[in-house]
Design a protein around this motif. Structure first.
Motif, PDB file in Angstrom:
ATOM      1  N   ASP A   1      -2.155 -12.762 -10.064  1.00  0.00           N
ATOM      2  CA  ASP A   1      -3.235 -11.797  -9.862  1.00  0.00           C
ATOM      3  C   ASP A   1      -3.699 -11.196 -11.191  1.00  0.00           C
ATOM      4  OD1 ASP A   1      -3.214 -12.360  -7.200  1.00  0.00           O
ATOM      5  OD2 ASP A   1      -2.934 -10.296  -6.543  1.00  0.00           O
ATOM      6  N   GLU A   2      -4.587 -10.202 -11.092  1.00  0.00           N
ATOM      7  CA  GLU A   2      -5.281  -9.693 -12.271  1.00  0.00           C
ATOM      8  C   GLU A   2      -4.420  -8.785 -13.144  1.00  0.00           C
ATOM      9  OE1 GLU A   2      -8.831  -7.784 -10.930  1.00  0.00           O
ATOM     10  OE2 GLU A   2      -9.502  -9.546  -9.797  1.00  0.00           O
ATOM     11  N   LYS A   3      -3.751  -7.789 -12.521  1.00  0.00           N
ATOM     12  CA  LYS A   3      -3.108  -6.755 -13.334  1.00  0.00           C
ATOM     13  C   LYS A   3      -2.247  -5.859 -12.454  1.00  0.00           C
ATOM     14  CE  LYS A   3      -6.963  -3.552 -12.672  1.00  0.00           C
ATOM     15  NZ  LYS A   3      -7.985  -2.681 -13.305  1.00  0.00           N
ATOM     16  N   LEU A   4      -1.563  -4.906 -13.093  1.00  0.00           N
ATOM     17  CA  LEU A   4      -0.918  -3.792 -12.413  1.00  0.00           C
ATOM     18  C   LEU A   4      -1.815  -2.560 -12.522  1.00  0.00           C
ATOM     19  CD1 LEU A   4       2.794  -4.034 -13.654  1.00  0.00           C
ATOM     20  CD2 LEU A   4       1.848  -4.869 -11.495  1.00  0.00           C
ATOM     21  N   ASN A   5      -1.811  -1.725 -11.474  1.00  0.00           N
ATOM     22  CA  ASN A   5      -2.552  -0.467 -11.581  1.00  0.00           C
ATOM     23  C   ASN A   5      -1.678   0.618 -12.198  1.00  0.00           C
ATOM     24  OD1 ASN A   5      -0.859   0.491  -9.540  1.00  0.00           O
ATOM     25  ND2 ASN A   5      -2.424   0.435  -7.950  1.00  0.00           N
ATOM     26  N   GLU A   6      -2.156   1.847 -12.210  1.00  0.00           N
ATOM     27  CA  GLU A   6      -1.431   2.940 -12.871  1.00  0.00           C
ATOM     28  C   GLU A   6      -0.122   3.283 -12.167  1.00  0.00           C
ATOM     29  OE1 GLU A   6      -4.509   4.770 -10.069  1.00  0.00           O
ATOM     30  OE2 GLU A   6      -4.360   3.074 -11.489  1.00  0.00           O
ATOM     31  N   HIS A   7       0.042   2.819 -10.929  1.00  0.00           N
ATOM     32  CA  HIS A   7       1.287   3.055 -10.200  1.00  0.00           C
ATOM     33  C   HIS A   7       2.201   1.825 -10.202  1.00  0.00           C
ATOM     34  CE1 HIS A   7      -0.446   6.796  -8.817  1.00  0.00           C
ATOM     35  NE2 HIS A   7      -1.465   6.155  -8.269  1.00  0.00           N
ATOM     36  N   SER A   8       1.860   0.855 -11.031  1.00  0.00           N
ATOM     37  CA  SER A   8       2.631  -0.393 -11.181  1.00  0.00           C
ATOM     38  C   SER A   8       2.633  -1.247  -9.918  1.00  0.00           C
ATOM     39  CB  SER A   8       4.081  -0.095 -11.625  1.00  0.00           C
ATOM     40  OG  SER A   8       4.095   0.503 -12.893  1.00  0.00           O
ATOM     41  N   TYR A   9       1.515  -1.221  -9.177  1.00  0.00           N
ATOM     42  CA  TYR A   9       1.324  -2.115  -8.043  1.00  0.00           C
ATOM     43  C   TYR A   9       0.333  -3.210  -8.418  1.00  0.00           C
ATOM     44  CZ  TYR A   9       3.880   1.207  -5.160  1.00  0.00           C
ATOM     45  OH  TYR A   9       4.862   2.020  -4.645  1.00  0.00           O
ATOM     46  N   ILE A  10       0.525  -4.378  -7.831  1.00  0.00           N
ATOM     47  CA  ILE A  10      -0.296  -5.538  -8.180  1.00  0.00           C
ATOM     48  C   ILE A  10      -1.691  -5.396  -7.582  1.00  0.00           C
ATOM     49  CG2 ILE A  10      -0.507  -8.046  -8.023  1.00  0.00           C
ATOM     50  CD1 ILE A  10       2.554  -8.170  -7.707  1.00  0.00           C
ATOM     51  N   VAL A  11      -2.708  -5.689  -8.414  1.00  0.00           N
ATOM     52  CA  VAL A  11      -4.107  -5.671  -8.003  1.00  0.00           C
ATOM     53  C   VAL A  11      -4.687  -7.077  -8.183  1.00  0.00           C
ATOM     54  CG1 VAL A  11      -6.386  -4.677  -8.460  1.00  0.00           C
ATOM     55  CG2 VAL A  11      -4.339  -3.234  -8.665  1.00  0.00           C
ATOM     56  N   PRO A  12      -5.353  -7.670  -7.163  1.00  0.00           N
ATOM     57  CA  PRO A  12      -5.618  -7.105  -5.836  1.00  0.00           C
ATOM     58  C   PRO A  12      -4.405  -7.131  -4.890  1.00  0.00           C
ATOM     59  CG  PRO A  12      -6.538  -9.303  -5.970  1.00  0.00           C
ATOM     60  CD  PRO A  12      -6.024  -8.969  -7.347  1.00  0.00           C
ATOM     61  N   GLY A  13      -3.417  -7.980  -5.143  1.00  0.00           N
ATOM     62  CA  GLY A  13      -2.163  -7.947  -4.395  1.00  0.00           C
ATOM     63  C   GLY A  13      -2.345  -8.116  -2.901  1.00  0.00           C
ATOM     64  N   LEU A  14      -1.440  -7.472  -2.151  1.00  0.00           N
ATOM     65  CA  LEU A  14      -1.544  -7.497  -0.690  1.00  0.00           C
ATOM     66  C   LEU A  14      -0.989  -6.226  -0.044  1.00  0.00           C
ATOM     67  CD1 LEU A  14       1.611  -8.078   0.287  1.00  0.00           C
ATOM     68  CD2 LEU A  14       0.992 -10.439  -0.077  1.00  0.00           C
ATOM     69  N   GLY A  15      -0.512  -5.292  -0.850  1.00  0.00           N
ATOM     70  CA  GLY A  15       0.150  -4.105  -0.315  1.00  0.00           C
ATOM     71  C   GLY A  15       1.655  -4.251  -0.442  1.00  0.00           C
ATOM     72  N   ASP A  16       2.389  -3.532   0.394  1.00  0.00           N
ATOM     73  CA  ASP A  16       3.852  -3.575   0.366  1.00  0.00           C
ATOM     74  C   ASP A  16       4.341  -4.664   1.315  1.00  0.00           C
ATOM     75  OD1 ASP A  16       6.659  -2.897   1.220  1.00  0.00           O
ATOM     76  OD2 ASP A  16       6.353  -1.275  -0.224  1.00  0.00           O
ATOM     77  N   ALA A  17       4.896  -5.745   0.743  1.00  0.00           N
ATOM     78  CA  ALA A  17       5.302  -6.888   1.559  1.00  0.00           C
ATOM     79  C   ALA A  17       6.391  -6.525   2.555  1.00  0.00           C
ATOM     80  CB  ALA A  17       5.772  -8.032   0.651  1.00  0.00           C
ATOM     81  N   GLY A  18       7.321  -5.664   2.150  1.00  0.00           N
ATOM     82  CA  GLY A  18       8.382  -5.246   3.055  1.00  0.00           C
ATOM     83  C   GLY A  18       7.851  -4.459   4.237  1.00  0.00           C
ATOM     84  N   ASP A  19       6.933  -3.537   3.994  1.00  0.00           N
ATOM     85  CA  ASP A  19       6.360  -2.742   5.069  1.00  0.00           C
ATOM     86  C   ASP A  19       5.538  -3.614   6.018  1.00  0.00           C
ATOM     87  OD1 ASP A  19       7.493  -0.543   3.940  1.00  0.00           O
ATOM     88  OD2 ASP A  19       5.624   0.395   3.274  1.00  0.00           O
ATOM     89  N   LEU A  20       4.770  -4.549   5.469  1.00  0.00           N
ATOM     90  CA  LEU A  20       3.947  -5.417   6.313  1.00  0.00           C
ATOM     91  C   LEU A  20       4.804  -6.306   7.204  1.00  0.00           C
ATOM     92  CD1 LEU A  20       1.211  -6.367   3.710  1.00  0.00           C
ATOM     93  CD2 LEU A  20       0.856  -5.043   5.793  1.00  0.00           C
ATOM     94  N   ALA A  21       5.973  -6.701   6.698  1.00  0.00           N
ATOM     95  CA  ALA A  21       6.850  -7.584   7.477  1.00  0.00           C
ATOM     96  C   ALA A  21       7.699  -6.823   8.475  1.00  0.00           C
ATOM     97  CB  ALA A  21       7.745  -8.389   6.525  1.00  0.00           C
ATOM     98  N   TYR A  22       8.177  -5.633   8.094  1.00  0.00           N
ATOM     99  CA  TYR A  22       9.208  -4.956   8.892  1.00  0.00           C
ATOM    100  C   TYR A  22       8.875  -3.528   9.300  1.00  0.00           C
ATOM    101  CZ  TYR A  22      11.812  -8.981   7.257  1.00  0.00           C
ATOM    102  OH  TYR A  22      12.211 -10.271   6.979  1.00  0.00           O
ATOM    103  N   GLY A  23       7.711  -3.025   8.914  1.00  0.00           N
ATOM    104  CA  GLY A  23       7.338  -1.666   9.274  1.00  0.00           C
ATOM    105  C   GLY A  23       7.551  -0.700   8.126  1.00  0.00           C
ATOM    106  N   ASN A  24       6.880   0.437   8.210  1.00  0.00           N
ATOM    107  CA  ASN A  24       6.948   1.439   7.138  1.00  0.00           C
ATOM    108  C   ASN A  24       8.347   2.021   7.028  1.00  0.00           C
ATOM    109  OD1 ASN A  24       4.215   1.070   6.661  1.00  0.00           O
ATOM    110  ND2 ASN A  24       3.622   2.738   8.034  1.00  0.00           N
ATOM    111  N   LYS A  25       8.754   2.282   5.795  1.00  0.00           N
ATOM    112  CA  LYS A  25      10.045   2.921   5.539  1.00  0.00           C
ATOM    113  C   LYS A  25       9.828   4.402   5.268  1.00  0.00           C
ATOM    114  CE  LYS A  25       9.759   1.201   0.786  1.00  0.00           C
ATOM    115  NZ  LYS A  25       8.568   0.361   1.025  1.00  0.00           N
ATOM    116  N   LEU A  26      10.892   5.165   5.418  1.00  0.00           N
ATOM    117  CA  LEU A  26      10.808   6.602   5.155  1.00  0.00           C
ATOM    118  C   LEU A  26      10.626   6.862   3.676  1.00  0.00           C
ATOM    119  CD1 LEU A  26      13.626   7.924   7.508  1.00  0.00           C
ATOM    120  CD2 LEU A  26      11.148   8.053   7.872  1.00  0.00           C
TER     121      LEU A  26
END
Length: 217
Positions: free
Chosen positions: A192-217
């Motif tokens: 992908d293109e880059k990391l944003n200011e929060h060190s997440y991949i852009v454009p990415g896909l979001g949080d892979a763990g949350d998408l697979a198994y649900g949101n964590k606390l």
């Protein structure tokens, strides 16, 4: 480091990559998990071309046939929890592999964007003189993979090291090149293109763990 960028060649891999990124299908977690698993299967197939094989003779109902089978002893090690579905894709193809699971996560001690990586739970087969395949869907900063790699190296010395990720940021690739041995193989489905200011991949896909198994606390 030897980098293998798989989506540079058009294949059904790109079809599945598009689906796991698409916000219009993100509410179907079962579909997301299955697509990650299928991507793992495709990556395992591509990686298998770099393994070593031995000639064997098998018995069929009508005679014998010379063929080949994997010679190397593989150890699949995934980083919890996002790596589980990718792990299953690889295990579907490398069904006689040994397995390992390691937890690693971003710890924000000051509740801001600064984080360090904590590696805790470890359950893994013997990696000494075997072929280690380290699996994690997302390569963002690269710190998690390096932290897990350093922990694993305390257990032994693999014959070869292969790292497989689905989506990678250039910054993470550069970090691995700086901190891991040149002999490592890095398998990437898409860069992908880059990391944003929060060190997440852009454009990415979001949080892979949350998408697979649900949101964590």
């Amino acid at each position: 480091m030897q980098i293998h960028h798989l989506s540079e060649t058009n294949s059904v891999l790109n079809h599945f990559l598009g689906q796991i990124r698409n916000v219009n299908v993100h509410n179907d977690s079962m579909r997301f998990r299955r697509n990650i698993e299928r991507i793992g299967e495709i990556m395992a197939y591509e990686l298998s071309k770099n393994l070593h094989y031995k000639e064997v003779e098998i018995q069929t109902p009508l005679g014998t046939k010379k063929t080949s089978e994997i010679k190397d002893q593989l150890v699949l090690c995934s980083i919890l929890r996002a790596g589980l579905t990718l792990h299953m894709g690889f295990l579907n193809y490398f069904d006689s592999a040994q397995n390992g699971f390691v937890s690693a996560y971003r710890h924000h001690p000051n509740n801001d964007d600064y984080f360090d990586i904590l590696v805790e739970y470890q359950a893994i087969a013997d990696i000494n003189d075997n072929y280690l395949l380290l699996l994690d869907p997302m390569l963002a900063t690269g710190q998690s993979i390096v932290a897990v790699f350093n922990k694993l190296m305390e257990r032994g010395t693999p014959k070869e090291i292969h790292i497989a990720v689905i989506i990678a940021a250039p910054e993470g690739i550069a970090y691995l090149e700086k901190h891991l041995p040149d002999s490592c193989h890095l398998w990437i489905a898409s860069i992908d293109e880059k990391l944003n200011e929060h060190s997440y991949i852009v454009p990415g896909l979001g949080d892979a763990g949350d998408l697979a198994y649900g949101n964590k606390l």
